[in-house]
Design an enzyme around this catalytic site. Structure first.
Site, PDB file in Angstrom:
ATOM      1  N   GLU B  76       0.821  -1.218   0.000  1.00  0.00           N
ATOM      2  CA  GLU B  76       0.000   0.000   0.000  1.00  0.00           C
ATOM      3  C   GLU B  76       0.851   1.262   0.000  1.00  0.00           C
ATOM      4  OE1 GLU B  76      -0.521  -2.581   1.977  1.00  0.00           O
ATOM      5  OE2 GLU B  76      -2.606  -3.228   1.782  1.00  0.00           O
ATOM      6  N   PHE B 138     -11.153  -7.056  14.373  1.00  0.00           N
ATOM      7  CA  PHE B 138     -10.076  -7.507  13.497  1.00  0.00           C
ATOM      8  C   PHE B 138      -9.773  -6.435  12.444  1.00  0.00           C
ATOM      9  CE2 PHE B 138      -8.755  -9.822   9.573  1.00  0.00           C
ATOM     10  CZ  PHE B 138      -7.492 -10.167  10.025  1.00  0.00           C
ATOM     11  N   GLN B 139      -8.523  -6.089  12.322  1.00  0.00           N
ATOM     12  CA  GLN B 139      -8.036  -5.073  11.381  1.00  0.00           C
ATOM     13  C   GLN B 139      -8.711  -3.716  11.579  1.00  0.00           C
ATOM     14  OE1 GLN B 139      -8.046  -6.859   7.393  1.00  0.00           O
ATOM     15  NE2 GLN B 139      -5.969  -7.585   7.812  1.00  0.00           N
ATOM     16  N   LYS B 188     -17.472  -0.910   6.364  1.00  0.00           N
ATOM     17  CA  LYS B 188     -17.958  -1.905   5.411  1.00  0.00           C
ATOM     18  C   LYS B 188     -19.485  -1.909   5.311  1.00  0.00           C
ATOM     19  CE  LYS B 188     -16.887  -6.611   3.972  1.00  0.00           C
ATOM     20  NZ  LYS B 188     -16.134  -7.842   4.315  1.00  0.00           N
ATOM     21  N   MET B 501      24.098   9.204   2.157  1.00  0.00           N
ATOM     22  CA  MET B 501      23.860  10.505   2.755  1.00  0.00           C
ATOM     23  C   MET B 501      24.177  10.486   4.252  1.00  0.00           C
ATOM     24  SD  MET B 501      23.193  13.530   2.139  1.00  0.00           S
ATOM     25  CE  MET B 501      22.182  14.031   0.751  1.00  0.00           C
TER      26      MET B 501
HETATM   27  C1  LIG Z   1      12.119   5.874   5.234  1.00  0.00           C
HETATM   28  C2  LIG Z   1      13.407   6.534   5.574  1.00  0.00           C
HETATM   29  N1  LIG Z   1      14.225   5.975   6.498  1.00  0.00           N
HETATM   30  C3  LIG Z   1      15.408   6.570   6.801  1.00  0.00           C
HETATM   31  C4  LIG Z   1      15.771   7.733   6.208  1.00  0.00           C
HETATM   32  C5  LIG Z   1      17.093   8.406   6.577  1.00  0.00           C
HETATM   33  N2  LIG Z   1      17.985   8.435   5.410  1.00  0.00           N
HETATM   34  C6  LIG Z   1      18.109   9.503   4.613  1.00  0.00           C
HETATM   35  S1  LIG Z   1      19.136   9.283   3.318  1.00  0.00           S
HETATM   36  C7  LIG Z   1      19.470   7.730   3.812  1.00  0.00           C
HETATM   37  C8  LIG Z   1      20.420   6.913   3.009  1.00  0.00           C
HETATM   38  C9  LIG Z   1      19.886   6.437   1.746  1.00  0.00           C
HETATM   39  O1  LIG Z   1      20.785   5.500   1.212  1.00  0.00           O
HETATM   40  P1  LIG Z   1      20.742   5.184  -0.314  1.00  0.00           P
HETATM   41  O2  LIG Z   1      19.361   4.917  -0.734  1.00  0.00           O
HETATM   42  O3  LIG Z   1      21.756   4.138  -0.637  1.00  0.00           O
HETATM   43  O4  LIG Z   1      21.123   6.569  -0.962  1.00  0.00           O
HETATM   44  P2  LIG Z   1      22.538   7.291  -1.077  1.00  0.00           P
HETATM   45  O5  LIG Z   1      22.543   8.378  -0.062  1.00  0.00           O
HETATM   46  O6  LIG Z   1      23.603   6.290  -0.844  1.00  0.00           O
HETATM   47  O7  LIG Z   1      22.518   7.828  -2.466  1.00  0.00           O
HETATM   48  C10 LIG Z   1      18.793   7.414   4.995  1.00  0.00           C
HETATM   49  C11 LIG Z   1      18.884   6.141   5.711  1.00  0.00           C
HETATM   50  C12 LIG Z   1      14.869   8.292   5.267  1.00  0.00           C
HETATM   51  N3  LIG Z   1      15.115   9.436   4.645  1.00  0.00           N
HETATM   52  N4  LIG Z   1      13.722   7.655   4.959  1.00  0.00           N
END
Ligand SMILES: Cc1ncc(C[n+]2csc(CCOP(=O)(O)OP(=O)(O)O)c2C)c(N)n1
Ligand SMILES: [Mg+2]
Lengths: 216, 591
Positions: B76, B138-139, B188, B501
């Site tokens: 979803e 449920f749910q 529902k 990042m």
């Molecule tokens: C759902 C979610 N969980 C955690 C984060 C924190 N976060 C931001 S960037 C990142 C790294 C992403 O890694 P990747 O997809 O390999 O991208 P890169 O920075 O290596 O290009 C994380 C964990 C986020 N933005 N969203």
């Protein structure tokens, strides 16, 4: 690590003269003072439907607005309810509260009331009944009345502005207060002034400053 | 002062009011669920994204005969991102459906994402029968409670006779004024029950308490115009609201007519052609140095459709500190929320820009300022090096895809460094071609967004999705949908085998302690793609880039390029959070 770009480093760059405060308002860095908060009453006319109260209370918790009391009740119109909020915020904070409230779909009108608006609160004060006549006398002094008496307790009802109720409670404390319940402030604007007028969507007027000398 | 704007209906209303002749032939509405689906049809909905389940089954049953194509997603969350992206490209609310409980909670990330980015979207969630609500059935999840703070509006339907009207209203609200997601929770029993008559649901219309102001106060427009004429260092800041408000033409015309340099926010990418000489491109945390210099030193900032997010402003104290701010926004609550606006102009972006265009009689005298901006463009050029002895640079891969595609190609992304390179090194020239998770920063957004975008876009628009090796894994299962529906999209994984990042921040602010940011093992995305039935490619070197990109774009269906990039590459410029935009770092040691 790699990456990195070329260009003048931060210390070699020109820096601007101005500054803003934490509210994003441009200030003269030399003369910025603290921003005082004030207490005020905001009245909101809303659709009488489930969920409005949680919309409003959710807004206050989510946006971290300081709220002192919130009351809600029916109005002259069956389909509408009035919510009265006592808030304590800075001027920009109060503006923001009004705008965010106005944005909620079931909210019809929002207004900050004038300082002279009628504000009333109801308090029930239950004290020990050791000196019932004295209790009645104090109640009388504050225009209240005894609404329940038992061998051990007396309960008094008082209405008035917040300060009056604070004073009454102070006076009743000599008897030993067992329990207090207060409703929070409800309010209406005075005379023909309408409590539920729709405020303009932006109250700020343009604030003009002189434009810096033409450097062209 | 206390004028009330009238409530308005979105385009969908005027375009597809109940069709006079077709309605007659249609089967009459006899249940709540049929009314729900008829309301969607009347609003002109062509696609819906979702996943089946107990409480929403009556609605799906009504969909079975409807003129709406339903795309069954793997998850979803994917449905909500696909609907979100569909809405951005189409300019009409995207529709997603889910069952109660976990179905609804799985939508939540996508709803929050749409809320942060003001994207038009409507989510229809199943709910346990009214009589069981509150009993922890449920749910059962309190969906309206959970989604209240992340929706523009939500409702709990209570009557089969009015549920279709409520869906119409939710549709109208999602795309009127400042767009946003709406939710209608559908117990529902309400969807299963017979309606008391066969009345068609009312056409989509916003409630009477909802007001939108079209044009700004002429008095303030007048004063703002004088300010612009007298300005010597003017800058425009175009946000996502310019694109959502279809005000791109007006904004471009104004900037070009008066020769005002233009910065865009991240959601504003595409509002102004980045190959134009007035384009300073994106400002903010990873914006260009020249954009941030222009913002920092301008004397007048004409900001349109932006909420001054902290990733744009950096520390508020140092944001455009010399500028008087003219703020055009349709949402009065955005005015002076973060940055004080000397000239608050509440109204529709296109309308207010036209008002300003009429009022501004002489262009600002800003020859020197424009020369300064051009100087900054060369001083802080985004040019990067591609040394032979270092691994493939991500910037090069982004540029290769940009070159190989048309101007109207659509980019979607995940969240991380790869997202920032996609902002910086793709040259955006058209609105609604940049689709990303700006405000919420949702990893895994890219692929489901590409699916939604594909279905809303024209056939000649390529869809390129930049993902990170981490982000891609969060929604990779949607590849199954792309294959099943044979959607022509090209996913490019900028694979650094790092939560890049986070690693970049650890290097800068946590003494290089790589806590939980290193993947010491990553799946092979090209072979994984093949397992899904998509086409897989892999790139390791510069000389493979051009031909692989060409082959992947050529492939008619979903393809995945696993591009192994320099694992140590970092994103610059960078303004650390809360920092001074003018003091952006160009290298790590400047942080
Ligand atoms: C759902 C979610 N969980 C955690 C984060 C924190 N976060 C931001 S960037 C990142 C790294 C992403 O890694 P990747 O997809 O390999 O991208 P890169 O920075 O290596 O290009 C994380 C964990 C986020 N933005 N969203
Ligand atoms: Mg990575």
């Amino acid at each position: 690590m790699t990456g990195g770009l070329e260009g003048p480093p931060p210390e070699e760059r020109p820096t601007p003269a101005g500054k803003r405060n934490e509210l994003g308002i441009r200030i003269d860095p030399a003369v910025e003072a603290a921003r005082p908060t004030r207490r005020t009453v905001i009245s909101a006319l809303v659709e009488h439907e489930p969920g409005v109260l949680s919309d409003v209370s959710g807004l206050f918790s989510r946006r971290q607005f300081n709220i002192e009391s919130l009351t809600v009740g029916p109005t002259e119109n069956d389909d509408q309810a009035r919510i009265t909020l006592v808030v304590e915020e800075s001027d920009p904070g109060i503006e923001q509260i009004k705008k965010q409230l106005r944005k909620l779909i079931p909210v019809i009108a929002v207004r900050e009331l004038e300082p002279d608006a009628m504000r009333r609160e109801l308090a029930l004060v239950k004290v020990n009944a050791t000196r019932p006549d004295r209790v009645a006398a104090v109640a009388d002094m504050f225009g209240g009345k005894t609404v329940d008496a038992s061998p051990d307790t007396a309960t008094v009802e008082i209405t008035g502005a917040r300060q009056k109720i604070d004073a009454a409670i102070e006076a009743f404390s000599q008897f030993g207060i067992r329990e207090i319940s207060r409703t929070g402030t409800t309010a209406l604007a005075r005379g023909t002034d309408d409590t539920a007028t729709v405020e303009a969507q932006h109250t700020e007027q343009p604030t003009q400053h002189t434009v810096p000398a033409d450097d062209d | 002062m206390s004028e009330r704007a009238t409530s308005v209906s979105p385009r969908a209303d005027t375009e597809s009011t109940p069709q006079d002749d077709t309605t007659a032939e249609r089967t009459p509405v006899t249940t709540g669920a049929e009314s729900v689906v008829r309301a969607l049809e009347n609003a002109g909905v062509e696609y819906a994204f979702g996943v089946q389940g107990g409480a929403i089954m009556p609605v799906y049953d009504a969909l079975y005969d409807a003129d709406i194509e339903h795309i069954t997603m793997a998850h979803e969350q994917g449905a909500s991102h696909a609907a979100d992206a569909y809405g951005i490209v189409a300019g009409e609310p995207g529709v997603c459906l889910a069952t109660s409980g976990p179905g609804a909670t799985n939508l939540v990330t996508g709803i929050a994402d749409a809320d942060m980015d003001s994207d038009p979207m409507i989510a229809l969630t199943g709910q346990v029968p009214t009589g069981m609500v509150g009993n922890d059935a449920f749910q059962e999840t309190d969906t309206t409670g959970v989604t209240k703070p992340i929706t523009k509006a939500n409702t709990f339907a209570s009557d089969p006779d009015t549920v279709g009207d409520e869906v119409g209203e939710a549709f109208a609200l999602a795309n009127t004024g400042r767009p946003g997601p709406t939710v209608v929770d559908l117990p529902k029993d309400v969807t299963l029950s017979d309606t008391s008559s066969t009345r068609e649901p009312a056409p989509p219309k916003t409630p009477s308490t909802y007001e939108v102001r079209e044009s700004a106060d002429p008095d303030i427009v007048h004063k703002a115009a004088r300010r612009i004429e007298a300005s010597t260092r003017p800058t425009m800041l175009l946000g996502g609201g310019v694109i959502k408000g279809d005000a791109t033409a007006e904004a471009r015309a104004f900037a070009i007519e008066h020769e005002i340099p233009v910065v865009t926010t991240m959601p504003g990418l595409g509002a102004f052609p980045e190959d134009h000489e007035l384009a300073m491109e994106m400002g903010g945390m990873h914006g260009t140095g020249y954009a941030n210099m222009a913002i920092t030193h301008c004397d007048t900032l004409i900001a349109v459709g932006t909420r001054f997010d902290d990733r744009l402003t950096g520390g508020i104290e140092t944001f455009a500190p010399d500028a008087e701010v003219i703020h055009i926004d349709i949402d009065p609550a955005e005015i002076s929320k973060n940055v004080h606006a000397e000239y608050p102009l509440v109204g529709d972006a296109a309308t207010v820009l036209e008002q300003l265009t009429t009022e501004v009689r002489t262009a600002p005298k800003a020859t020197k300022w424009r020369a300064q901006c051009q100087q900054w463009k060369s001083d802080y050029s985004m040019a990067y090096k591609t040394p032979d002895d270092e691994p493939l640079k991500p910037e090069f891969v982004v540029e290769a895809l940009d070159e190989a595609t048309s101007d109207r190609a659509i980019v979607t992304t995940g969240v991380g460094q790869h997202q920032m390179w996609a902002c910086q090194y793709w040259t955006y020239t058209e609105p609604r071609t940049w689709i990303s998770s700006h405000g919420l920063g949702t990893m895994g957004y890219g692929l489901p967004a590409a699916i939604g975008a594909r279905l809303a876009a024209d056939d000649d628009q390529e869809i390129v999705c930049f993902e990170g090796d981490g982000s891609f894994l969060m929604t990779i299962q949607e590849l199954a949908v792309a294959v099943r529906e044979n959607l022509d999209i090209t996913v490019v994984v900028l694979n650094n085998e790092y939560i890049g990042m986070v690693r970049q921040w650890q290097d800068a602010f946590f003494e290089g302690r790589h806590s939980a940011s290193e993947y010491n093992w990553c799946p092979e995305f090209d072979t994984l793609a093949e397992a899904f039935g998509a086409k897989g490619f892999r790139i390791d070197d510069y000389d493979e880039v051009a031909e692989t990109v060409e082959a992947a774009l050529e492939y008619d269906g979903p393809s995945v390029i696993d591009a192994h990039i320099d694992p140590h590459a970092n994103v610059y410029p960078m303004v650390p959070s809360g920092g001074d935009n003018g003091q952006f770092a160009l290298t790590e040691d400047q942080l």
